[in-house]
Structures are given as structure tokens and as C-alpha cells.
Scaffold this active site. Structure first.
Site, PDB file in Angstrom:
ATOM      1  N   HIS A   1       0.787  -1.229   0.000  1.00 20.83           N
ATOM      2  CA  HIS A   1       0.000   0.000   0.000  1.00 20.83           C
ATOM      3  C   HIS A   1       0.825   1.289   0.000  1.00 20.83           C
ATOM      4  CE1 HIS A   1       0.895   0.172   4.282  1.00 20.83           C
ATOM      5  NE2 HIS A   1       0.436   1.411   4.292  1.00 20.83           N
TER       6      HIS A   1
HETATM    7  C1  UD1 Z   1      -2.152   5.883   5.680  1.00 19.35           C
HETATM    8  C2  UD1 Z   1      -0.866   6.376   6.360  1.00 19.35           C
HETATM    9  C3  UD1 Z   1       0.146   5.228   6.391  1.00 19.35           C
HETATM   10  C4  UD1 Z   1      -0.453   3.984   7.027  1.00 19.35           C
HETATM   11  C5  UD1 Z   1      -1.754   3.639   6.300  1.00 19.35           C
HETATM   12  C6  UD1 Z   1      -2.407   2.439   6.932  1.00 19.35           C
HETATM   13  C7  UD1 Z   1      -0.417   8.761   5.994  1.00 19.35           C
HETATM   14  C8  UD1 Z   1       0.468   9.742   5.307  1.00 19.35           C
HETATM   15  N1  UD1 Z   1      -0.249   7.476   5.651  1.00 19.35           N
HETATM   16  O1  UD1 Z   1      -1.798   5.577   4.343  1.00 19.35           O
HETATM   17  O2  UD1 Z   1       1.249   5.630   7.172  1.00 19.35           O
HETATM   18  O3  UD1 Z   1       0.465   2.917   6.899  1.00 19.35           O
HETATM   19  O4  UD1 Z   1      -2.640   4.761   6.355  1.00 19.35           O
HETATM   20  O5  UD1 Z   1      -3.322   1.848   6.074  1.00 19.35           O
HETATM   21  O6  UD1 Z   1      -1.197   9.148   6.836  1.00 19.35           O
HETATM   22  N2  UD1 Z   1      -8.695   5.243   0.403  1.00 19.35           N
HETATM   23  C9  UD1 Z   1      -9.954   4.735   0.180  1.00 19.35           C
HETATM   24  N3  UD1 Z   1     -10.721   4.426   1.281  1.00 19.35           N
HETATM   25  C10 UD1 Z   1     -10.309   4.617   2.549  1.00 19.35           C
HETATM   26  C11 UD1 Z   1      -9.019   5.151   2.755  1.00 19.35           C
HETATM   27  C12 UD1 Z   1      -8.223   5.445   1.686  1.00 19.35           C
HETATM   28  O7  UD1 Z   1     -10.369   4.550  -0.946  1.00 19.35           O
HETATM   29  O8  UD1 Z   1     -11.060   4.310   3.491  1.00 19.35           O
HETATM   30  C13 UD1 Z   1      -7.824   5.536  -0.761  1.00 19.35           C
HETATM   31  C14 UD1 Z   1      -7.982   6.942  -1.292  1.00 19.35           C
HETATM   32  O9  UD1 Z   1      -7.779   6.888  -2.684  1.00 19.35           O
HETATM   33  C15 UD1 Z   1      -6.816   7.682  -0.667  1.00 19.35           C
HETATM   34  C16 UD1 Z   1      -5.751   6.590  -0.642  1.00 19.35           C
HETATM   35  O10 UD1 Z   1      -6.474   5.377  -0.389  1.00 19.35           O
HETATM   36  O11 UD1 Z   1      -6.449   8.797  -1.379  1.00 19.35           O
HETATM   37  C17 UD1 Z   1      -4.713   6.787   0.393  1.00 19.35           C
HETATM   38  O12 UD1 Z   1      -5.292   6.982   1.673  1.00 19.35           O
HETATM   39  P1  UD1 Z   1      -4.542   7.890   2.777  1.00 19.35           P
HETATM   40  O13 UD1 Z   1      -5.359   7.984   3.978  1.00 19.35           O
HETATM   41  O14 UD1 Z   1      -4.102   9.165   2.138  1.00 19.35           O
HETATM   42  O15 UD1 Z   1      -3.210   7.122   3.092  1.00 19.35           O
HETATM   43  P2  UD1 Z   1      -2.904   5.537   3.195  1.00 19.35           P
HETATM   44  O16 UD1 Z   1      -2.191   5.125   1.967  1.00 19.35           O
HETATM   45  O17 UD1 Z   1      -4.081   4.744   3.605  1.00 19.35           O
END
Ligand code: UD1
Length: 389
Positions: A228
Site C-alpha cells: 500500500h
Molecule cells: C495511511 C498512512 C500510512 C499507514 C496507512 C495504513 C499517511 C500519510 N499514511 O496511508 O502511514 O500505513 O494509512 O493503512 O497518513 N482510500 C480509500 N478508502 C479509505 C481510505 C483510503 O479509498 O477508506 C484511498 C484513497 O484513494 C486515498 C488513498 O487510499 O487517497 C490513500 O489513503 P490515505 O489515507 O491518504 O493514506 P494511506 O495510503 O491509507
């Protein structure tokens, strides 16, 4: 009665918070009152709600629903929302005495900034970890959050020594004057709340999840993979190398590879992988892409896998707790002890290194020394917070 606000936002924080909430209810019910604030950084049911039900965590009293966005947007929305919650509590005469934050996400950073500005002490759980890679957003988040925290609860000896190298002192020795000269800032090596959880939930996961049977897997005869990190999902070459390695291992060994897919990775597959690789994924039944797993499901998969291959810090550690060797799909790790013990190998997103690491670990006897505390990190943390306040 001490009032603490716990901040959660991303999936692993919900899991870590379960350990502290459980310890509050079991051991400190008369002394500590906890409210939970969910920033809404993770919002899909299988990234958030499912964990509350499974782990028996109280529903959040506050939800900011910030959702996804750029780092700036997400961080700013959380700072604003947390500040408002803290200030409203103060005006209603129910002020929070302190805030607990976990790990290194944007939620961790933003909430800490909001709290220190209004002089509410921050207690950082999972402090002191460093990848020494400033291109990771998490590295920036954790360094800043550590600077702002009053007690830095570090899970490992490496975390402690990282912080000592940065000038922090251990166990109540005054190192820096804080908040109008009255507060101290120090480090406590507490052990790992995730280890507390793994011990507590291990048997429950065996009883409550049938994922091994449902996917038709046999014990120690499949690979669990998770991907991820933006460095892998947003870089075509990296993502292709990882998938090529997973497909080649599945084909050559005729072993099942289970890949619970983070929503970010799912969105990136079509744009980052070649048509040839996408076709191979379709035609390789041994590579099983599934929805993000619940905590009980992931525990069972980690416990029974032959090898775990992951770019997640939490999954690296849980694999270790359950004595499963791990190929680390990153250029470095914060959990250097696992590599030093020989239970994990750093392979980055390099095809040949991944293949070599898998071959070096698969079916081999590997050592898993106790490195993450005694399973009572949560109680230790709460005792320290009480002493501090
Ligand atoms: C975040 C943390 C990372 C942690 C991870 C655990 C930051 C910078 N990163 O990364 O350290 O290891 O969480 O999982 O805070 N999305 C969805 N549904 C959701 C959540 C996310 O579709 O419920 C998608 C969206 O496209 C979003 C992308 O995933 O833009 C990334 O989500 P984000 O919360 O920005 O960071 P993670 O990669 O989940």
C-alpha cells in the site's frame, strides 16, 4: 478523573487504540475517562467500521469525516477539526487533560499540532521509529510529532536510542522545558501495544475467522502479501517488479498468494501495470486478490502463512509476533530488530532481491526473540500518563 482524547484515523490506529481502551476499562476505569476522535482519514467500511465491531472499541464520540485529499488538505482539515473539539470541551467545562496519538499518519501529525498550540500535552505511542528516509510522509509526521509530544512511548530499544541520539532523555529526566516552564518531555520504552493485541486476539481470531478454510488454504502453505505504500503503488516500475515476483513464485512453487488489496493499490493497478501483467493476474488462479481483510482475518493469515511479503510496518511486526518470516518490500524498515534477528529480509521492490529473499526464508528455521515487550505495554503507558498528569 483524568480525561483523555484518543486520536484515530487510519486502519492501524484503530487496532492500536483497542489495546489502550481495553486497559483503561480493565485497570483504570475509576481514574481515566477516554473519548475517541476519528478523523475520518480512513472511511471505507472495510478500512474502518469493521474494526470497531470486531475489536470491541467504543464508538468514536467525534468524527471529523475529513476523507482523502492531498497531504496539505488532509492535515489542515484535521488540525482545524481537532482544535475545535478541544476548545469546545474547554468552554463546556469538560476540558481534556491530555491527548493520545498513535504512529505516524497525517492524523497523528495534525492532531498533535492542534493540541500543543492550546497547551494540551500529547502522548505519542510508537514514538522514536525512524526510517531515515525523508521522502516518506510518515517520516516527516513522526519526527514532528515526537518534537511536540510530552511523553514519547517507544516500543523498542532502537526507538529509544534514536530518540537519545536526537537529544531526548529517558524516564522522567528533564530534558527540555515545556509549556511555560512547567512540563517535561521524556521517553519511556514501553513495549508495543500491537504485541499486547496480538496476544489478546490470537485465539479469538482462530475461533471467529474462517478465512483459511474459506479460501481453501493449508497451514504454512501459502504466502500473504500486502502492498500500500505510495513508493510502490505510485511507481510503475516498483509495482510491476513486485507483481512479477508474486506471479513467478505462485507459478513456480504452485503456492497460493493471498493479496488483501488496499483501496489505493486497487485504484493504481490499471494505470501502473502493463497489459501483459494484468492478463497474467487474471489467468493465475493461485494469486488471489481479495478485499482488505478484517483484523481477525489478517491475524489468521499472518499466523498460518509460510512467508509474509509486505511494505506495511504493522504487518511486518505481526508476522514476527506469530513467528512467520517476512520479506520487506521497502528499501529500509523502522523495525530493524526483525532484520537483525534474521526473521525479515529487506528486498525493496527489486525483482531479484524479492525472489532471493523468499527462497532464503521459505521453509527455513528462523529465530523470533522477544523484542516487543511483555504484552503489558498498555498498562505501563497508562500508569506513566497518570504519573505525568
Ligand atoms: C495511511 C498512512 C500510512 C499507514 C496507512 C495504513 C499517511 C500519510 N499514511 O496511508 O502511514 O500505513 O494509512 O493503512 O497518513 N482510500 C480509500 N478508502 C479509505 C481510505 C483510503 O479509498 O477508506 C484511498 C484513497 O484513494 C486515498 C488513498 O487510499 O487517497 C490513500 O489513503 P490515505 O489515507 O491518504 O493514506 P494511506 O495510503 O491509507
Amino acid at each position: 478523573m483524568i480525561r483523555l482524547l484518543t486520536i484515530i484515523g487510519a486502519r492501524p490506529q484503530i487496532i492500536k487504540a483497542a489495546a489502550i481502551s481495553r486497559a483503561i476499562h480493565t485497570h483504570f476505569a475509576g481514574e481515566i475517562e477516554e473519548a475517541i476522535l476519528h478523523t475520518g482519514q480512513h472511511y471505507d467500511t472495510n478500512m474502518s467500521a469493521v474494526f470497531f465491531e470486531e475489536l470491541g472499541i467504543p464508538q468514536p464520540e467525534y468524527n471529523l469525516h475529513v476523507g482523502s485529499g492531498s497531504h496539505g488538505q488532509q492535515t489542515a482539515r484535521i488540525i482545524e477539526g481537532v482544535e475545535q473539539v478541544l476548545q469546545e470541551a474547554q468552554t463546556k467545562d469538560k476540558p481534556f487533560d491530555g491527548m493520545i496519538v498513535y504512529g505516524d499518519t497525517n492524523s497523528t501529525l495534525a492532531a498533535s499540532i492542534a493540541a500543543v498550540k492550546i497547551h494540551i500535552p500529547v502522548f505519542h505511542i510508537e514514538a522514536g521509529l525512524r526510517s531515515f528516509n525523508m521522502t516518506m510522509p510518515e517520516e516527516v509526521n513522526r519526527i514532528v510529532c515526537d518534537q511536540l509530544s510530552s511523553i514519547l512511548f517507544t516500543p523498542t530499544i532502537t526507538g529509544l536510542s534514536n530518540l537519545q541520539n536526537e537529544g531526548f532523555a529517558e524516564n522522567g529526566i528533564k530534558s527540555r522545558v515545556r509549556f511555560s516552564g512547567q512540563r517535561e518531555q521524556y521517553v519511556v520504552q514501553s513495549g508495543d501495544v500491537m504485541y499486547d493485541n496480538s496476544l489478546y486476539f490470537s485465539q479469538m481470531a482462530d475461533e471467529k475467522s474462517d478465512i483459511i478454510e474459506r479460501l481453501g488454504l493449508t497451514c504454512r502453505n501459502f504466502i500473504l502479501a500486502t502492498i500500500h505504500r505510495p513508493a510502490n503503488t505510485d511507481n510503475s516500475e516498483n509495482l510491476q517488479s513486485i507483481f512479477r515476483a508474486l506471479l513467478d513464485i505462485a507459478d513456480a512453487e504452485q503456492i497460493d498468494v493471498i493479496l488483501p488489496l488496499h483501496p489505493r493499490t486497487r485504484k493504481m493497478l490499471q494505470t501502473q501495470l502493463s497489459a501483459e501483467l494484468l492478463m497474467r493476474i487474471d489467468k493465475t488462479p493461485k494469486l488471489k486478490i481479495i478485499e482488505p481483510a478484517s483484523f481477525f482475518e489478517i491475524i489468521r493469515l499472518e499466523k498460518n502463512a509460510r512467508v509474509v511479503m509486505t511494505d506495511s510496518g504493522g504487518v511486518q511486526k505481526e508476522a514476527f509476533f506469530f513467528q512467520t518470516p517476512c520479506v520487506i518490500l521497502r528499501p529500509e524498515t523502522e523495525w530493524v530488530e526483525i532484520v537483525d534477528a534474521g526473521a525479515g529480509i529487506i528486498a525493496d521492490a527489486d525483482y531479484q532481491r524479492i525472489m532471493d529473499a523468499y527462497n532464503a526464508l521459505s521453509g527455513k528455521t528462523v529465530a523470533f526473540p522477544p523484542l516487543f515487550g511483555d504484552g503489558h505495554a498498555s498498562e505501563k503507558i497508562l500508569e506513566e500518563i497518570l504519573k505525568y498528569l
